[in-house]
Motif scaffolding. Structure first.
Motif: not given
Length: 473
Positions: A272-289
């Motif tokens: 989708d042209e509105r897709l933004v990548l990297g959100g899952a990785l940022e979520t992991v980083w924020r939850e764990l650090t």
């Protein structure tokens, strides 16, 4: 051994500073450009390169010079990182590279690494020098080229996935050759290089006083034979009993009490042209650090501040070709991830391999793992995830000695995968502990706890039983 010399400067080296550096061999040296102008070379009278210089890179991520070079003398971010690589087997070439970096540091405000290679600003006498012929010298990162392998010799604290090395990987793969990286015994490997290392005959070759050479990942003693580094086959060895000798240095195991938490996962998004990548990785980083990643890049050092938007722009500009990225954390909590973004029939896939390092007295965020998994399953279209615990160094770099394998802490299956399974197979498993439901009851994902004891590899047997069950085997 080939030397990489790096100028770390406060200001971008301008044309006059680069010209002064390139004249470190005297005004009669030839200058050539390659890599679509991204690499400038100082050449001998026959046009063969003595020193190859990469285009300056603006570093906006704190701690990268210390992580990859072990230096604390780099300017404060943002600063410019300019690499010069001297041709193998030519001592004058190494001095040329050192003088180039020293001149850049003096004219643009900064330092040069390593300090001992960049002490002189004077012209290096290099008349009559003869260097390696092409095709080996045509690829700046490659030192030896045979019909089987390309050999890269590196003398750095950490072998990183630099633009040089990335080009060498691509060139070797395109020529259907293996890539062998040769280092002194004190060098470590970046996880980013390890994730990109192809199979045999590619390998990490470590020099050793007692055994000559050995494989830094397996410990197998190596010899140069038939155009590549290969394992030593002792007398009496058979296919069933190869008896491959293991270097003594590789077996020197040190238990420091440090650990790594490893997270491997895949997400699949609709294109989708509105897709933004990297959100899952940022979520992991924020939850764990508690913090987002510090920076990212398409090579090491990671040079850009963390930005899912810019990351997405790069991936979409390269589509339909895949995009490989490295993502790093700050010095206070070592973290490194490699991300491969691929356009497939299913959509846009993100394959992420991530690790965080912890010291002996630091507590791992194990209680946050189910919450983090639920966030990915409900908000980021998680397909699957494996969590592991390893007895390994806090700094995350790979040493040339044995480190025990990780043990599985948990496996997570995304909602779409659960939905595709017949009956209640995802719920009723052969494990002693039932799975934890993630997300809404109508569209659940499942978190499967596993033993996770670093001293017991039996958890892998449990993980295999679970996977076989989920596949219906």
């Amino acid at each position: 051994m080939t030397k990489d010399v790096i100028a770390l400067t406060q200001r971008m080296p301008d044309a006059w500073a680069v010209l002064a550096g390139l004249l470190s061999g005297g005004p009669d040296k030839l200058v050539n450009a390659t890599g679509e102008g991204a690499v400038v070379q100082l050449c001998d009278e026959q046009g063969r390169p003595l020193v190859s210089v990469e285009a300056p890179l603006l570093i906006q991520v704190e701690g990268e010079a210390e992580r990859l070079l072990g230096t604390t003398d780099a300017p404060r971010v943002p600063f410019w990182w300019t690499e010069a690589r001297a041709t193998t087997g030519v001592p004058e070439a190494e001095r040329l590279a050192g003088t180039f970096a020293a001149r850049l540091a003096a004219l643009s405000g900064g330092t040069a690494w390593p300090p001992e290679a960049a002490r002189s600003l004077g012209v290096v006498q290099s008349d009559g020098i003869s260097v390696a012929p092409t095709p080996a010298a045509a690829q700046p990162a490659v030192d030896v080229l045979t019909d089987k392998v390309a050999v890269v010799i590196m003398d750095r604290p950490v072998v990183a996935m630099t633009a040089w090395l990335s080009d060498a990987f691509r060139a070797a793969a395109g020529a259907e050759r293996g890539l062998q990286i040769v280092t002194p015994p004190g060098t470590r490997l970046s996880p980013a290089v390890l994730s990109a290392m192809p199979g045999w005959p590619s390998r990490w070759v470590v020099q050793d006083e007692r055994d000559g050479y050995y494989d830094g990942l397996s410990g197998a003693v190596l010899r140069w034979q038939e155009g590549m580094f290969a394992t030593v086959v002792p007398a009496g060895a058979t296919e069933d009993d190869p008896r491959t000798p293991v270097a003594a240095s590789y077996q020197q195991v040190v238990n420091t009490g440090e650990r790594q938490l490893a997270v491997t996962f895949r997400t699949v998004h609709p294109a989708d042209e509105r897709l933004v990548l990297g959100g899952a990785l940022e979520t992991v980083w924020r939850e764990l650090t508690g913090e987002p990643p510090a920076g990212w890049g398409t090579a090491e050092p990671a040079n850009l501040p963390w930005s899912p938007g810019r990351l997405t722009d790069v991936a979409f500009a390269r589509a339909p070709e895949p995009t490989w990225l490295v993502v790093v954390g700050g010095p206070e909590r070592p973290g490194l991830a490699t991300v491969r973004i691929t356009r497939t029939k299913a959509g846009v896939e993100e394959d992420v391999t991530l690790a965080f390092g912890y010291g002996p007295g630091e507590e791992l965020p194990l209680d946050a793992l189910p919450r983090m998994a639920e966030a990915l399953a409900t908000r980021h279209r998680l397909q699957s995830m494996l969590l592991q615990l390893r007895k390994a160094g806090r700094g995350l770099t790979v040493p040339p000695r044995f480190e025990g394998p990780g043990v599985p802490l948990a496996f997570v299956l995304g909602a779409e995968e659960v939905r595709a399974m017949p009956d209640d197979r995802a719920v009723r498993t052969p494990l002693s502990e039932p799975p934890v439901r993630l997300g809404p009851k109508a569209r659940p994902a499942y978190y499967y706890p596993l033993p996770g004891d670093p001293s017991d590899l039996g958890g892998w047997a449990e993980f295999e039983r679970l996977v076989r069950h989920l596949k219906g085997a």
